[in-house]
Design an enzyme around this catalytic site. Structure first.
Site, PDB file in Angstrom:
ATOM      1  N   ASP A  29      31.424  38.013  39.491  1.00  0.00           N
ATOM      2  CA  ASP A  29      32.185  38.387  40.681  1.00  0.00           C
ATOM      3  C   ASP A  29      32.424  37.168  41.558  1.00  0.00           C
ATOM      4  O   ASP A  29      32.484  36.046  41.055  1.00  0.00           O
ATOM      5  CB  ASP A  29      31.464  39.505  41.439  1.00  0.00           C
ATOM      6  CG  ASP A  29      32.429  40.488  42.066  1.00  0.00           C
ATOM      7  OD1 ASP A  29      33.093  40.116  43.042  1.00  0.00           O
ATOM      8  OD2 ASP A  29      32.534  41.628  41.574  1.00  0.00           O
ATOM      9  N   HIS A  87      33.447  40.763  48.074  1.00  0.00           N
ATOM     10  CA  HIS A  87      33.457  41.689  46.931  1.00  0.00           C
ATOM     11  C   HIS A  87      32.153  41.634  46.137  1.00  0.00           C
ATOM     12  O   HIS A  87      31.548  42.665  45.818  1.00  0.00           O
ATOM     13  CB  HIS A  87      34.650  41.337  46.043  1.00  0.00           C
ATOM     14  CG  HIS A  87      35.019  42.366  45.030  1.00  0.00           C
ATOM     15  ND1 HIS A  87      34.445  42.412  43.776  1.00  0.00           N
ATOM     16  CD2 HIS A  87      35.911  43.378  45.068  1.00  0.00           C
ATOM     17  CE1 HIS A  87      34.979  43.408  43.084  1.00  0.00           C
ATOM     18  NE2 HIS A  87      35.872  44.014  43.848  1.00  0.00           N
ATOM     19  N   SER A 394      36.200  48.926  41.074  1.00  0.00           N
ATOM     20  CA  SER A 394      35.224  47.857  41.301  1.00  0.00           C
ATOM     21  C   SER A 394      33.926  48.385  41.877  1.00  0.00           C
ATOM     22  O   SER A 394      32.858  47.802  41.653  1.00  0.00           O
ATOM     23  CB  SER A 394      35.794  46.810  42.264  1.00  0.00           C
ATOM     24  OG  SER A 394      36.693  45.959  41.617  1.00  0.00           O
TER      25      SER A 394
END
Length: 750
Positions: A29, A87, A394
């Site tokens: 990520d 994220h 996600s």
């Protein structure tokens, strides 16, 4: 806001005392703020985030062509001005966050972070593959990848690597993608790899909302509270934003905006012109903010980030209620509160609208499983506030990765430390998943092409001892119909089990919106039908003694629909428990298509085109008699700029696995194949968000004479034509009839 009750994670923690202890989950990520209190406060031996590295650096973005600058520390230091949303920290918290007020799915799991994204932008496949291999070599038990390329061929690079890692005993969990509004066949890679967990998203049962209050001077004690807006706007008096409030053209014409909006919040109805135009017209008239109410009784989330004044959307019923307060002589005020509140989500426990729809291009069942990804609360980097809510496959992906860690933890406890295979764990999840309706309140079952086997139920997956393999069935299309298939049900428990076998049909999907003219444009969003298949079982009941297994043959009779429509049918083979109230039913999703995918056109009418521009809406097209002058001394070929280069624009009605590029001289004699700077294999079908794809030629051609693999050389100055021949879906490369052909006009290379 916790998703644990929807997936039974709360029961696993509370009743089984299983927390994923010492299971290692490798995350690919954007880095992680491991100094966050819920993520351990450090990096390396003894900490929660123990493994990984940064492969790219802050400034890396494959779209901008910036080079990776790796370092050994995966810390996310990107601030809000970089465009970062945190994220990687968010997904890490979903997997294994642990603090006094927050518990991840597997709070005692160990994390590794392989940073493949900079502060913003995308990543190249070679970076992602390097991270996958590094995580595998480190010895992780699970790899979680909340990333996706919108292309559904299982032969793509990342899908193949994920497949091979899974075959070596490491479960790879990957996001299905967020293109559900684009219709069928939008699941992305690497989740389409064989054996890879492809994760769809369900909505959380709750979501955070900003609460606002309406008060009327005529009845000051009678205040009404509302919620569900996306952005806070200034509090103050709210007035009509158009002299004809409630029309489709509210605030579209500055002449109909009353002077009373100056210094006030303006209310208008959605319609005709876009949101920004309404807001900007009101701003020019002096309004301090704009509230737009929908024309339907549903949430409105306008995309108007560049408006001159704050702009939010509310439901139709809320806008109507505000109008009812605007009586002559009354002053109506709108007041916003800082603290968000949790509110029931109308779409809770159903598939998220953004969740991509399958199947894979080879018609494998994808997605094959679902987690909760809509409105998920988790950790954020401290510089971004520490906590926040995000939505996407996600977010569903790390939830499933954490759930796999729980199952592995339980399996090792019960089997002397032995580790289960990724395939067995996936099938066990699929056997006991929850099946949602297409919409809440409807008495149907959603398609496996949307929810796979359904939403994970972790407690049942751990506790139940009956298992079915394979756990999904694709009957393929009519031309390649795999009419009879066999599944095996095994009782690994200590008491007998008995079931009745049923066909629990799902809604069908009508993938194309118009097939009458021989062209095939995908419905966006997808359209659902009631076309169902019949299933014939080799037996309709089964009794299993402990340790026994039974093979069940399933014969499909597809629905009698027009093959030209390519209806996508599906459902669930249900093994309904008949002897033990505590035992759960098992299900096996199945899918199929009525029609022959090989007959579908690849190129949209009027394409490909030879051009010198990548502007989708305005580009010059070179016709059959035109000559493209390619002066290599004046050309520019970078990711940021293409100038004086032959560019080929293609709109693909359907995907193609191979694009052959024969190169012809000016006498139309084939002299080899053109070598392109970007790949000519595994093309995705076009969507409304990506209506065209571009490849360009820099005068290169492979030479097979002296080397293997072939050397790449430049053609001599001269006149050439290039063919773009697309292999049809399921086409045979050796059959000339299975190719759609196109040849460019003359390209004069200097």
């Amino acid at each position: 806001m916790s998703t644990a009750p929807q997936t039974q994670v709360d029961r696993v923690h509370r009743e089984l005392k299983i927390t994923g202890k010492d299971i290692v989950v490798g995350v690919l990520d954007s880095g992680v703020d491991y100094m966050h209190p819920a993520l351990g406060g450090g990096f390396g031996p003894g900490y929660k985030v123990r493994y990984g590295r940064d492969l790219v650096g802050d400034d890396y973005d494959s779209d901008r062509g910036t080079n990776p600058k790796p370092d050994p520390d995966p810390l996310d230091t990107c601030g809000p001005k970089t465009g970062s949303v945190g994220h990687g920290t968010h997904v890490s918290g979903i997997i294994a966050g642990k603090s006094n007020n927050f518990t991840g799915v597997a709070p005692d799991a160990i994390l590794g972070m392989w940073r493949v994204f900079g502060c913003s932008g995308n990543a190249d496949d070679d970076v992602i593959v390097e991270a996958m291999l590094d995580a595998f070599d480190t010895g992780v038990d699970i790899i979680s990848m909340s990333l996706s390329d919108p292309m559904s061929w299982s032969e793509s690079l990342t899908a193949v690597v994920a497949e091979r890692i899974t075959s070596k005993g490491v479960a790879v969990i990957a996001a299905a993608s967020n293109d559900g509004e684009r219709g069928a066949f939008t699941v992305g890679t690497p989740s389409v790899g064989k054996g890879v967990y492809s994760i769809a998203s369900f909505d959380n049962n709750y979501h955070f909302v900003t609460i606002f209050e309406i008060s009327n001077s005529a009845s000051p004690q009678d205040k009404k509270s509302y919620g569900n807006i996306t952005e806070k706007i200034p509090s103050g008096e709210i007035v009509a934003g158009d002299i004809h409030l409630g029309s489709d053209v509210d605030a579209c014409d500055p002449k109909t905006i009353p002077s009373t909006v100056k210094g006030k919040v303006a209310l208008v109805q959605r319609g005709t012109c876009n949101f920004i135009d309404k807001a900007n017209n009101l701003a020019d008239a002096g309004a301090i903010a704009c509230v737009i109410y929908n024309t339907k009784d549903e949430n409105l989330i306008p995309a108007a980030e560049n408006a001159k004044i704050p702009l939010v959307g509310v439901q139709n019923e809320v806008g109507t209620a505000i109008i009812n307060e605007m009586k002559p002589g009354a002053t109506v005020k709108i007041t916003f509160f800082d603290t968000p509140k949790a509110k029931p989500e109308p779409t809770g426990n159903t598939v998220s609208s953004f969740s991509s729809i399958g199947p894979a291009y080879e018609l494998d069942v994808r997605p094959n499983l679902a987690g909760v990804g809509g409105n998920v609360f988790s950790t954020l980097p401290r510089q971004l506030g520490g906590w926040g809510t995000m939505s996407g496959t996600s977010m569903a992906t790390p939830g499933v990765a954490g759930a796999v860690a729980l199952v592995m933890n339980a399996w090792q406890q019960n089997n002397g430390g032995q580790k289960p295979s990724p395939q067995f764990v996936l099938e066990q999840f699929q056997n006991y998943a929850y099946k949602a309706p297409n919409k809440n309140g409807e008495h149907n079952v959603d398609s496996p092409n949307r929810q796979g086997a359904g939403l994970i139920q972790v407690y049942d997956t751990i506790q139940e001892s009956v298992h079915i393999s394979p756990a999904t069935i694709s009957f393929n299309d009519t031309e390649h119909l795999q009419k009879v298939q066999t599944i095996t049900i095994t009782n690994y428990g200590t008491i007998s089990a008995s079931y009745q076998i049923l066909n629990n049909v799902s809604v069908s999907i009508v993938p194309y919106n118009n097939t009458s003219n021989g062209r095939y444009n995908f419905s966006e969003p997808a359209v659902y039908g009631e076309d169902t298949a019949e299933l014939v079982f080799s037996q309709t009941t089964v009794i299993l003694d402990p340790g026994a297994h039974v093979d069940i043959r399933i014969t499909v009779i597809p629905p009698d629909t027009n093959p030209a429509e390519h209806i996508m049918y599906g459902g669930y083979i249900q093994f309904k428990n008949t002897d033990n109230e505590e035992r759960r039913d098992l299900t096996v999703p199945y899918i199929g298509i009525v029609g022959n995918q090989r007959e579908l056109p690849i190129y949209a009418l009027g394409t490909p085109d030879l051009t010198n521009s990548t502007n989708i809406t305005h580009y010059p097209a070179y016709g059959p008699e035109d000559v493209f002058i390619f002066d290599r001394h004046q050309s520019i070929m970078t990711k940021q700029e293409l100038k004086n280069v032959p560019i080929f624009m293609m709109t693909l009605d359907n995907p193609t696995r191979v694009l052959s590029t024969p190169l012809y001289n000016e006498d139309n004699v084939m002299i080899g194949f053109a070598a392109f700077k970007n790949d000519t294999i595994n093309f995705a079908r076009s969507t409304s968000s990506t209506p065209a794809q571009f490849i360009w030629w820099d005068s290169l051609i492979p030479s097979f004479k002296d080397s293997e693999p072939p050397a790449i050389t430049s053609v001599a100055p001269g006149k050439y034509r290039i063919g773009l021949n697309a292999l049809k879906w399921f086409g045979n490369p050796d059959n000339p009839e299975d190719w759609e052909t196109w040849t460019s006009s003359v390209i004069q290379v200097r």
